[in-house]
Motif scaffolding. Structure first.
Motif, short mmCIF file in Angstrom:
data_model
loop_
_atom_site.label_atom_id
_atom_site.label_comp_id
_atom_site.label_asym_id
_atom_site.label_seq_id
_atom_site.Cartn_x
_atom_site.Cartn_y
_atom_site.Cartn_z
N GLU A 91 -49.98 14.63 -23.08
CA GLU A 91 -48.76 14.62 -22.27
C GLU A 91 -48.58 16.02 -21.68
O GLU A 91 -48.32 16.98 -22.41
CB GLU A 91 -47.56 14.26 -23.15
N PHE A 92 -48.73 16.11 -20.37
CA PHE A 92 -48.59 17.41 -19.70
C PHE A 92 -47.17 17.59 -19.19
O PHE A 92 -46.52 16.64 -18.77
CB PHE A 92 -49.56 17.50 -18.52
N SER A 93 -46.72 18.83 -19.21
CA SER A 93 -45.40 19.14 -18.67
C SER A 93 -45.50 20.40 -17.82
O SER A 93 -46.49 21.13 -17.87
CB SER A 93 -44.39 19.34 -19.79
N ALA A 94 -44.44 20.63 -17.05
CA ALA A 94 -44.34 21.85 -16.25
C ALA A 94 -42.94 22.40 -16.34
O ALA A 94 -41.97 21.65 -16.46
CB ALA A 94 -44.69 21.56 -14.79
N ILE A 151 -40.95 17.47 -17.47
CA ILE A 151 -40.61 18.84 -17.04
C ILE A 151 -39.72 19.51 -18.08
O ILE A 151 -39.01 18.85 -18.85
CB ILE A 151 -39.88 18.87 -15.67
N GLU A 152 -39.82 20.84 -18.12
CA GLU A 152 -38.86 21.65 -18.86
C GLU A 152 -37.98 22.39 -17.86
O GLU A 152 -38.49 23.14 -17.02
CB GLU A 152 -39.57 22.69 -19.74
N TYR A 153 -36.70 22.19 -18.00
CA TYR A 153 -35.74 22.94 -17.16
C TYR A 153 -35.14 24.04 -18.02
O TYR A 153 -34.46 23.79 -19.01
CB TYR A 153 -34.65 22.01 -16.64
N ALA A 170 -42.61 19.21 -9.00
CA ALA A 170 -43.35 18.77 -10.20
C ALA A 170 -43.56 17.27 -10.17
O ALA A 170 -44.67 16.78 -10.46
CB ALA A 170 -42.59 19.18 -11.45
N ALA A 171 -42.51 16.54 -9.81
CA ALA A 171 -42.64 15.07 -9.76
C ALA A 171 -43.64 14.66 -8.68
O ALA A 171 -44.48 13.77 -8.91
CB ALA A 171 -41.27 14.44 -9.50
#
Lengths: 298, 298
Positions: B73-76, B95-97, B87-88
């Motif tokens: 699971e990748f996030s940005a 995502i990390e906000y 990002a989407a």
């Protein structure tokens, strides 16, 4: 949780032990910086074989200078009755007698098995007490041996029990090669405390695998009231080249301060002493606070 | 104590953020090494201003390569609604906000006060959820600001409460500048947990003052189920030159293994990945295990 922890500064002994020997004048410069931290206990040197540990060959000369710091309790490491005699003759009032819990390490270090070294406790206590010297028995490789792997807690308890029976004044358990983590720290301490009565228990941790401070904190949380540390994190282990050394005094003080645990060591003075240590040995030291400094506090 | 902790590997984002930019091919080499550890979550990049963070300028190009690792699971990281849209659009599913809890840091980083950044949570959650993207709100400088000193826990709770109300899927609290120690970790977590219901809580720690692992362990002991870490301890803080970075994945795995806490990351593979990271950035990294290796286990 304890409200006070006694920190023993070990940079002059464990910290310098595997370094290229530095002159006595440089050691005295480090000692002055260490004394300025306010620390009450300093392990100053070791009375061991000068051929095996050349960096401690000046033990008697260094001991002759310690009277300049009457407020500090100085100690020296010994590994034999002869070392105890030499320490007492040099004027030390406190010794640490180190016994490795595993035979391979013990034989490699002192030419005796762990049991043979344990059998000498009585003789060493007698030598020390005859001269008014206090004794701390240190169980080295208390959690892991670099040769044999995990140390059976039973072996540590055998040494501790013998030390108590033969009149040791203090005890400590040492993570000599820097492998332990909090759960194993707490587990061993929970087994040791019931057999030592009111004898103070200390912990000695290396940061070789990054968990030194976590382990020291676990030790304090588990009832240890004394911790060894070294300014700058000076000190290493010959079995793990490049590994970091003792937990850094200033990093420990930083953590304990936030934990509402009182210590005698001033944080800024310890950072200054770490800088002195770095300059004397001529290479970077692993201390975090030496790089980053204290946080903003308001 | 939890029996499992989810480790998110952040070397590709937080680890590389302040490094001199390395080519996309080098990032893919690091990613391959990281993927080989078995880790299930990787923070791959940040969709932020390329002029402010040049090392993340290739975010979309990197995102286009992530399909090669379907089990991860990748996030940005994002810092604005526009970042969330980018990002989407690039295909990220998570995502990390990040919201700094103090105004000085927040304004310096994103040109908005902490409250203004908090007010954008709803918009960012809407953007993300409309695209099937999950959102983690990260409270940065949760314990200390490099400019303002200690962060009032009340401020963290305000952000956390707003995030919960506006539909965040996850939460985490970050010791952005590496100042926290175990007691303050446990104290803040004890205040956060009651207001977040069953939303998973993560912790993000730096080892800048030596207490990173001690703090991470305290977090897990206090109920955190997710931890960020970076192979090699890659990553630093621009406000503390020379300071060490994120807690090292391999050092964390070593400690958690001894604590009977299950993780998805293989220790030896993490050490190997740390070596890859070191070679790609071309300088030493603070990881302890990269130097010392695992202990003997029998």
């Amino acid at each position: 949780m304890n409200v006070h922890v006694d920190i023993r500064e070990v940079s002059l002994r464990d910290g310098l032990q595997i370094e290229t020997p530095i002159p006595l004048s440089a050691k005295l410069e480090l000692l002055a910086a260490v004394a300025a931290t306010g620390v009450r206990e300093v392990e100053a040197t070791a009375f061991v074989s000068p051929s095996k540990v050349p960096s401690m060959a000046d033990a008697a000369e260094l001991a002759a200078e310690l009277h300049n710091y009457p407020d500090i309790e100085f100690s020296a490491l010994v590994a034999s009755p002869n070392g105890a005699k030499r320490a007492a003759a040099a004027g030390l009032r406190s010794i640490e007698y180190v016994i490795a819990a595993d035979d391979t390490f013990s034989v490699a270090n002192v030419g005796r098995t762990s049991k043979q070294a344990t059998d000498q406790i009585g003789e060493i206590v007698a030598i020390a007490h005859d001269s008014g010297v206090t004794v701390e028995v240190v169980v080295a490789t208390a959690w892991d041996s670099p040769f044999e792997g995990p140390t059976p807690p039973r072996r540590v308890l055998e040494i501790v029990t013998a030390a108590v029976e033969r009149g040791t004044d203090r005890l400590s358990i040492a993570d000599t090669i820097g492998t332990v983590t909090p759960v194993r720290v707490s587990s061993l301490i929970a087994q040791v405390l019931p057999v030592i009565g009111d004898i103070p228990l200390g912990g000695h941790f290396h940061n070789t695998r990054g968990a030194g401070l976590a382990s020291a904190y676990a030790a304090v949380s588990s009832g240890v009231t004394r911790l060894d540390a070294s300014v700058g994190g000076l000190g290493g282990c010959p079995f793990a080249p490049g590994a970091t050394g003792n937990i850094a005094t200033e990093d420990l003080v930083y953590l304990l301060r936030d934990s509402d645990i009182d210590v005698d060591v001033d944080l800024q003075a310890a950072i200054t002493a770490a800088g002195v240590a770095k300059s004397l040995v001529g290479h970077d030291l692993p201390s975090a606070l030496l790089r980053a400094g204290d946080r903003i506090r308001v």
